[in-house]
Design an enzyme around this catalytic site. Structure first.
Site, PDB file in Angstrom:
ATOM      1  N   CYS A  52       0.827  -1.207   0.000  1.00  0.00           N
ATOM      2  CA  CYS A  52       0.000   0.000   0.000  1.00  0.00           C
ATOM      3  C   CYS A  52       0.864   1.261   0.000  1.00  0.00           C
ATOM      4  O   CYS A  52       1.695   1.448   0.890  1.00  0.00           O
ATOM      5  CB  CYS A  52      -0.900  -0.016   1.237  1.00  0.00           C
ATOM      6  SG  CYS A  52      -1.821   1.514   1.501  1.00  0.00           S
ATOM      7  N   ARG A 112     -14.397   1.766   6.335  1.00  0.00           N
ATOM      8  CA  ARG A 112     -13.457   0.941   5.578  1.00  0.00           C
ATOM      9  C   ARG A 112     -12.400   0.347   6.507  1.00  0.00           C
ATOM     10  O   ARG A 112     -12.103   0.898   7.550  1.00  0.00           O
ATOM     11  CB  ARG A 112     -12.751   1.788   4.510  1.00  0.00           C
ATOM     12  CG  ARG A 112     -13.694   2.421   3.501  1.00  0.00           C
ATOM     13  CD  ARG A 112     -12.883   3.221   2.478  1.00  0.00           C
ATOM     14  NE  ARG A 112     -12.101   4.270   3.138  1.00  0.00           N
ATOM     15  CZ  ARG A 112     -10.938   4.724   2.688  1.00  0.00           C
ATOM     16  NH1 ARG A 112     -10.396   4.197   1.610  1.00  0.00           N
ATOM     17  NH2 ARG A 112     -10.306   5.689   3.323  1.00  0.00           N
TER      18      ARG A 112
END
Length: 325
Positions: free
Chosen positions: A57, A130
């Site tokens: 990420c 999320r």
């Protein structure tokens, strides 16, 4: 072991499937936005906090780089999830789950959680947002301090200075005299490049894609012009603006050119100044190199987005992942 209150696993993919009616990708905001500061609820202390990341990420990698630059390795331990993100989101390494077993992925050392989402439910049993990384976790209060990378890197930049060496404390990635310039850079680098590659790759209409991809390369052209005249984005000093841009650029040729269809030009063949700046940081500064794992990067993108790559075949190239100096 953490047991989630309820199954909302479909939310793990929200960040990759949130599109407006016109097909444009819209990134929801982060949810936990507390700050570490002296005298506050979250005070700077050695080994009170734990950082959860993914090497795949770009947002999480920002925090890894700044953690290393500031010498916080012995103060804030870190754990990395597996790059194979499935229906339950980011998995921690578990020996009973083949998909979670990947080099340099870790089990959860605090609660033996199976997935990053379990930490969110530990912090808030009614959480409905999320399940993203990075996660800056407070081991004393058993909760998430912050999951917004742009804020975590500023926490790391200043709030632990009393606990590190004077040499590391003197490093300032957001100095007062450059803040307006850094803010101005971030203001266009984020939408056009950092998030622009996602807006391109996750577009669900031709029109949305065609608009987003042009904006990506307009942004790269602008960055190329700046770096053709300067060592770093603000001149001769490394700042957070370089960290924020670099995490996208290092992923550009390995994944964004092919997987996200950002294929006007590659960095190595189309942007000599950006390429030289990227290579210098990678090969000459271990904070950048040690925070980068191309196996995690390529596996995550090509494996975890079956709506884009249903075969889950991970390409071998480019060769090499990054060129030598």
């Amino acid at each position: 072991m953490i047991t989630p209150k309820r199954d909302v696993s479909s939310q793990a993919a929200i960040s990759f499937k949130t599109n407006a009616p016109d097909g444009a990708f819209k990134r929801p905001a982060s949810s936990f936005r507390d700050f570490i500061e002296k005298g506050g609820k979250f005070a700077p202390e050695r080994d009170r906090y734990h950082l959860y990341v993914s090497y795949a990420c770009p947002w999480a990698t920002r925090t890894l780089i700044v953690r290393k630059l500031k010498g916080l390795e012995d103060i804030i331990p870190v754990s990395s999830v597996s790059p194979r993100m499935g229906k339950d989101g980011w998995p921690f390494r578990r020996e009973d789950d083949e998909e979670s077993i990947f080099p340099a992925s870790d089990p959860d050392p605090l609660y033996q959680a199976a997935h990053a989402k379990d930490l969110y439910f530990k912090a808030d049993p009614d959480y409905s947002g999320r399940f993203t990384v990075p996660i800056l976790w407070d081991k004393k209060l058993h909760t998430i301090v912050n999951n917004e990378s742009s804020e975590i890197i500023r926490i790391f930049n200043t709030e632990f200075n009393d606990l590190i060496s004077p040499e590391k404390a003197a490093i300032d990635l957001y100095p007062s005299e450059l803040r307006s310039e850094i803010d101005a850079l971030n203001e266009w680098i984020y939408p056009s490049i950092n998030n622009g590659v996602y807006r391109t790759g996750f577009s669900s209409t031709q029109e949305a894609y065609s608009k987003a991809v042009v904006e990506v390369f307009d942004g790269l052209d602008k960055a190329e012009e700046i770096l053709s005249k300067n060592e770093y984005l603000t001149g001769d000093k490394l700042t957070e603006a370089d960290v924020r841009l670099w995490v996208t650029i290092i992923r550009f040729d390995p994944v964004y050119v092919g997987h996200f269809k950002c294929n006007f030009r590659t960095i190595r063949d189309g942007y000599p100044a950006i390429n030289a700046w990227m290579k210098k940081l990678y090969w000459q500064n271990d904070a950048f190199k040690s925070s980068t794992r191309f196996d995690h990067i390529k596996t995550h993108y090509y494996w975890s987005h079956p709506h884009i790559n249903p075969t889950r075949i991970v390409p071998a190239g480019p060769v090499p992942d990054i060129e030598p100096l």
